[in-house]
Design a protein around this motif. Sequence first.
Motif, PDB file in Angstrom:
ATOM      1  N   ALA A 434       0.820  -1.205   0.000  1.00 55.93           N
ATOM      2  CA  ALA A 434       0.000   0.000   0.000  1.00 55.93           C
ATOM      3  C   ALA A 434       0.855   1.256   0.000  1.00 55.93           C
ATOM      4  N   ALA A 435       1.959   1.244   0.748  1.00 52.36           N
ATOM      5  CA  ALA A 435       2.800   2.438   0.837  1.00 52.36           C
ATOM      6  C   ALA A 435       3.362   2.822  -0.528  1.00 52.36           C
ATOM      7  N   ARG A 436       3.863   1.806  -1.250  1.00 52.28           N
ATOM      8  CA  ARG A 436       4.425   2.083  -2.572  1.00 52.28           C
ATOM      9  C   ARG A 436       3.331   2.548  -3.540  1.00 52.28           C
ATOM     10  N   ALA A 437       2.162   1.928  -3.473  1.00 52.36           N
ATOM     11  CA  ALA A 437       1.058   2.310  -4.357  1.00 52.36           C
ATOM     12  C   ALA A 437       0.615   3.747  -4.107  1.00 52.36           C
ATOM     13  N   LEU A 438       0.557   4.138  -2.838  1.00 51.87           N
ATOM     14  CA  LEU A 438       0.129   5.493  -2.516  1.00 51.87           C
ATOM     15  C   LEU A 438       1.151   6.534  -2.967  1.00 51.87           C
ATOM     16  N   GLU A 439       2.420   6.157  -3.037  1.00 55.19           N
ATOM     17  CA  GLU A 439       3.434   7.069  -3.550  1.00 55.19           C
ATOM     18  C   GLU A 439       3.212   7.367  -5.029  1.00 55.19           C
ATOM     19  N   LEU A 440       2.707   6.385  -5.764  1.00 61.61           N
ATOM     20  CA  LEU A 440       2.499   6.558  -7.202  1.00 61.61           C
ATOM     21  C   LEU A 440       1.166   7.210  -7.530  1.00 61.61           C
ATOM     22  N   LEU A 441       0.216   7.174  -6.604  1.00 60.69           N
ATOM     23  CA  LEU A 441      -1.145   7.630  -6.889  1.00 60.69           C
ATOM     24  C   LEU A 441      -1.246   9.152  -6.822  1.00 60.69           C
ATOM     25  N   PRO A 442      -1.711   9.825  -7.907  1.00 57.58           N
ATOM     26  CA  PRO A 442      -1.929  11.282  -7.855  1.00 57.58           C
ATOM     27  C   PRO A 442      -2.950  11.650  -6.783  1.00 57.58           C
ATOM     28  N   LYS A 443      -2.776  12.804  -6.179  1.00 56.21           N
ATOM     29  CA  LYS A 443      -3.585  13.190  -5.030  1.00 56.21           C
ATOM     30  C   LYS A 443      -5.053  13.361  -5.354  1.00 56.21           C
ATOM     31  N   ARG A 444      -5.384  13.658  -6.608  1.00 52.69           N
ATOM     32  CA  ARG A 444      -6.784  13.958  -6.896  1.00 52.69           C
ATOM     33  C   ARG A 444      -7.679  12.725  -6.868  1.00 52.69           C
ATOM     34  N   PHE A 445      -7.091  11.531  -6.865  1.00 49.76           N
ATOM     35  CA  PHE A 445      -7.894  10.306  -6.794  1.00 49.76           C
ATOM     36  C   PHE A 445      -8.097   9.935  -5.320  1.00 49.76           C
ATOM     37  N   SER A 446      -8.923  10.713  -4.657  1.00 57.25           N
ATOM     38  CA  SER A 446      -9.088  10.555  -3.219  1.00 57.25           C
ATOM     39  C   SER A 446      -9.781   9.246  -2.852  1.00 57.25           C
ATOM     40  N   SER A 447     -10.730   8.792  -3.662  1.00 58.64           N
ATOM     41  CA  SER A 447     -11.434   7.545  -3.348  1.00 58.64           C
ATOM     42  C   SER A 447     -10.486   6.357  -3.418  1.00 58.64           C
ATOM     43  N   ARG A 453      -5.362   2.626   1.165  1.00 54.06           N
ATOM     44  CA  ARG A 453      -4.816   2.806   2.506  1.00 54.06           C
ATOM     45  C   ARG A 453      -5.536   1.904   3.511  1.00 54.06           C
ATOM     46  N   HIS A 454      -6.872   1.861   3.419  1.00 51.41           N
ATOM     47  CA  HIS A 454      -7.623   1.033   4.371  1.00 51.41           C
ATOM     48  C   HIS A 454      -7.358  -0.453   4.145  1.00 51.41           C
ATOM     49  N   LEU A 455      -7.356  -0.877   2.902  1.00 48.81           N
ATOM     50  CA  LEU A 455      -7.128  -2.293   2.620  1.00 48.81           C
ATOM     51  C   LEU A 455      -5.700  -2.703   2.951  1.00 48.81           C
ATOM     52  N   GLY A 456      -4.759  -1.757   2.944  1.00 49.17           N
ATOM     53  CA  GLY A 456      -3.395  -2.084   3.345  1.00 49.17           C
ATOM     54  C   GLY A 456      -3.322  -2.508   4.795  1.00 49.17           C
ATOM     55  N   ASN A 457      -4.202  -1.953   5.640  1.00 54.40           N
ATOM     56  CA  ASN A 457      -4.241  -2.332   7.050  1.00 54.40           C
ATOM     57  C   ASN A 457      -5.261  -3.427   7.343  1.00 54.40           C
ATOM     58  N   ASN A 458      -6.339  -3.483   6.518  1.00 49.75           N
ATOM     59  CA  ASN A 458      -7.416  -4.464   6.724  1.00 49.75           C
ATOM     60  C   ASN A 458      -7.798  -5.068   5.368  1.00 49.75           C
ATOM     61  N   PRO A 459      -7.064  -6.062   4.905  1.00 50.11           N
ATOM     62  CA  PRO A 459      -7.219  -6.555   3.529  1.00 50.11           C
ATOM     63  C   PRO A 459      -8.616  -7.045   3.182  1.00 50.11           C
ATOM     64  N   LYS A 460      -9.391  -7.545   4.120  1.00 46.77           N
ATOM     65  CA  LYS A 460     -10.696  -8.123   3.807  1.00 46.77           C
ATOM     66  C   LYS A 460     -11.869  -7.260   4.272  1.00 46.77           C
ATOM     67  N   ASP A 461     -11.588  -6.099   4.794  1.00 46.99           N
ATOM     68  CA  ASP A 461     -12.668  -5.242   5.306  1.00 46.99           C
ATOM     69  C   ASP A 461     -13.160  -4.321   4.180  1.00 46.99           C
ATOM     70  N   PHE A 462     -13.976  -4.875   3.259  1.00 48.62           N
ATOM     71  CA  PHE A 462     -14.446  -4.101   2.118  1.00 48.62           C
ATOM     72  C   PHE A 462     -15.499  -3.076   2.529  1.00 48.62           C
ATOM     73  N   MET A 463     -16.317  -3.416   3.494  1.00 48.98           N
ATOM     74  CA  MET A 463     -17.294  -2.461   3.994  1.00 48.98           C
ATOM     75  C   MET A 463     -16.594  -1.259   4.634  1.00 48.98           C
ATOM     76  N   GLY A 464     -15.576  -1.503   5.453  1.00 53.20           N
ATOM     77  CA  GLY A 464     -14.818  -0.410   6.061  1.00 53.20           C
ATOM     78  C   GLY A 464     -14.081   0.410   5.017  1.00 53.20           C
ATOM     79  N   ALA A 465     -13.573  -0.277   3.978  1.00 56.02           N
ATOM     80  CA  ALA A 465     -12.885   0.453   2.910  1.00 56.02           C
ATOM     81  C   ALA A 465     -13.849   1.404   2.208  1.00 56.02           C
ATOM     82  N   LEU A 466     -15.071   0.924   1.939  1.00 52.12           N
ATOM     83  CA  LEU A 466     -16.061   1.779   1.289  1.00 52.12           C
ATOM     84  C   LEU A 466     -16.418   2.966   2.177  1.00 52.12           C
ATOM     85  N   LEU A 467     -16.520   2.736   3.479  1.00 51.08           N
ATOM     86  CA  LEU A 467     -16.860   3.823   4.400  1.00 51.08           C
ATOM     87  C   LEU A 467     -15.714   4.805   4.585  1.00 51.08           C
TER      88      LEU A 467
END
Length: 910
Positions: A434-447, A453-467
């Motif tokens: 996740a850290a490397r991916a976030l370095e490459l991601l332009p800031k305007r893609f906030s979603s 970032r959420h899935l990097g800490n909780n890989p299977k928490d899709f509901m939490g990621a959506l929230l």
Amino acid sequence: MSRQGTHVPSVRAETEKSLGITQRSAAINWAFTADIRKRFTDFLVYEIARDGTVIHLREYEEDEAAKEHQLRHASAGAHLSSAQKPTPPPTVSPAVENQPPVQPIPEADRIILAGLIQQSAAEKLIRLDEDMQAKKQLPKEDKSVVFDPVNDRAQRAVIHQEIRRIFSGRIETLADGNGVITAIPSKWAATSRGKGSANQGNSAPRRSTDRFPPREQHKSFAQLGGEYLHFTLYKENKDTMDALNTIARLLKIKSSNFGFAGTKDRRAGTVQRISVARQRVSNMMWLNSRLPNIKIGDFKHSKEPLQLGQHGGNEFVITLKNCQPVGGIDCSLERRVRMVQESVECGLSYMKHHGYINYFGLQRFGTYSIGTHLLGMKILKGDYEGVVDDILHVEDHFLAEVLEGHPQNGNESQNRDDYGRAAAITTWKTTKNAARALELLPKRFSSEWALIRHLGNNPKDFMGALLSITRGMRMMYIHAYQSYIWNYLATRRWSMYGDRVIEGDLVLVGNGKYNGDAEDPDTTMLEATTEDENFYAQTRALTAEDVASGKYTIFDIVLPTPGYDVMYPRNDIGDYYATFMQREENGGLDPYNMRRRHKEFSLSGNYRHLIGRFIGEPQYAIRVYSDDTEQMHPTDLDFCNHKRALARAEKAAKAQASAPTMARWAHFANNPAEYDNALASDRRRKASQEPLSTDIVTNETWVETGVDGSAKRVKVARHEQQYQMAVKHFESPGGVSLLSPASEVASQVTQPLQDIVNIPSTPTGNDTVSLGTPSAQDSSPKPGLPSVVADQHPSIDALNWYGSNMPTIPPMADPTAPVGANEEKEGSPPTVAEVAPIVMPVFHTPSDNPLVAVNDCTKTLGNEPDATKIAVILKFQLKTSNYATIVLRELMGSNIEDNTRATAASPPRV
């Protein structure tokens, strides 16, 4: 992931068909084809205030100190790497004068902090830090923040370290035996160590109020009119949130500090009012020098912020280029102009009286290949993993670019961002880093940023990621699904019954006004959310008697968007809601069961009129042209720049008129010894060549040319009294003869100092006077005065005091530059005559008898004798919920695909 090609008519028609947009209100086909948004500024949008006033940017100012700062660092930055280039000057704390500066917490650190502790605790902690930096007096209960217990010792260590880093040691954290962490201000916060660490990482010095002296800086917000600063925002090729995020980043404030009545199109030039909390005009002006496609102005303080829905609609000025009438491809230009004019006249006249089907436009469904309505459908189905996968979807052509290692058309910022997004998502899916991916991601893609970032800490928490996505974005997905259903039901209703009112149709009861203050999820959307839709409105179904009475028309009919708190039509259209939504491709959902376990995803629904109408009278103009890059209608920025150019030209003209005098006096003041020597030399010459005279002027005015009196004196005036004195010839110690020839003195008429230095007492009226050319008034001969040579500057020596030894005055390259300045400005300001005038199109209002009202097109052709193309400029106003692109679709005909093939068959013949 972007949906490509919707500006192409055939592709656009196919996209509209997939979203249920297939019908037109008019059975007549007056079709013509045209290019929409050939340039961004071909599509102009102006917000309409509640009182009906159209918002325009009247003027904008640029902070001169900020411009100097930018120019100075731009030249220095040419030798620096991108990492070393200076950042724009940060703003001053806007609270009160002499308040200690407050170091803001970066947005990235705010997100990290919210991930470590609760969001509410993070906000309290940041607020405590800001109050502490501002040296506010806090009550005892507000001097600490308590977090929820953390049992994991390693996690507590991370919290301690991150808080110490984020707040630069200004906050201390202590944990008790139960794992409860308490944060309090550090005892080192007020020391030099704390101040030094607070400034770390800020390469540019904080802006000083001495460099930017605002008139209102010493006033409180109450004295200024309120703590909310309202201003007009002009932007090009940016959506509203994009522009505000950019401004917030430069001001180092949160984007939530801004308020607005509604969002505006990205691919357009738009104008709207914005409010920002606790800012001053002096803190905002410098942005105009920093942001090329964004201008702000017309500032006013208010006690209240702007909120969603607080506007009355939008005015559109849309230029359609390359217009071609269907069936007239081989006609002459004159004939094609008349055919296009007839089509526009008939189309606007019809829509003015009969309206148009009030579809939701394409922008409601996003600009991605996987539409936002499909994301909303999966949310309502509870397929959160599917939603996350669709948001993190990468198109094949972008994936190929990532695998090849470079973007196509890499010089375009939009393509670079899309490439960066594809690279970041690909990195995340393949490595789960996740850290490397976030370095490459332009800031305007906030979603995408929040999901990874959420899935990097909780890989299977899709509901939490959506929230973790902003609530406005989540609701946009769900409301897009409602719009998708409404479009198909509107098509069904119109295709079966047209403009007939039938039994079971729904009409609003009472005024049916939208309650903008209601705490409803619908009021928080980011895209097209502040619409004049009818939330919490009451409706009733028409009976047979209502239909027979003729009291109701098609303009009264409303259709609901799916929800648990709406009534569906009491006829076969109401039954079709269930039939359509229960199809598998539409989610297999039940329109009568729209509540969900997660309250946020429960939809109450609302009502929307089937037929939309203009506000006021639509207008149009026809032009022939040859260059597609031409701006057919000036933007507000064009008007402002024209006004500034005129002011600059008038200032230059005034400076030009006074520049010769300024140059003469400046040269005289800067070179007193040279003039003294010339005077002495000429007097010695006269004394040696002419006989002694008994005439002497005894009443003269002299001035010292040195402050300390050490320099020689210079005579600046002669008076009329003259006396005859018999004196012997003598010279002063400096060698200057005190006698003048009687013939010279007698022939000269004394004048005011203004005439001696050759300054006209009133302006000459000539705005184009150049520096080296005397005006007509100055060049007229005067008794006893020498005439001025045409190719030289007017002489200071109007009375011929210095003779042939008069020092030469060097020419000035720039009349507006300070005399004696070493720096030369590039170019020269234009004259008033050189400022290009603003050309406005001549608009016409469609008549009730279109064929008679079509004007003779010879005047249109006469303006551009070499033109080969036709442009139509439309001007109309719509309510906030209505879409201009739907109006264009209705106006340009029903069979877009056939029209495209017709215009592509052969080039136009003139």
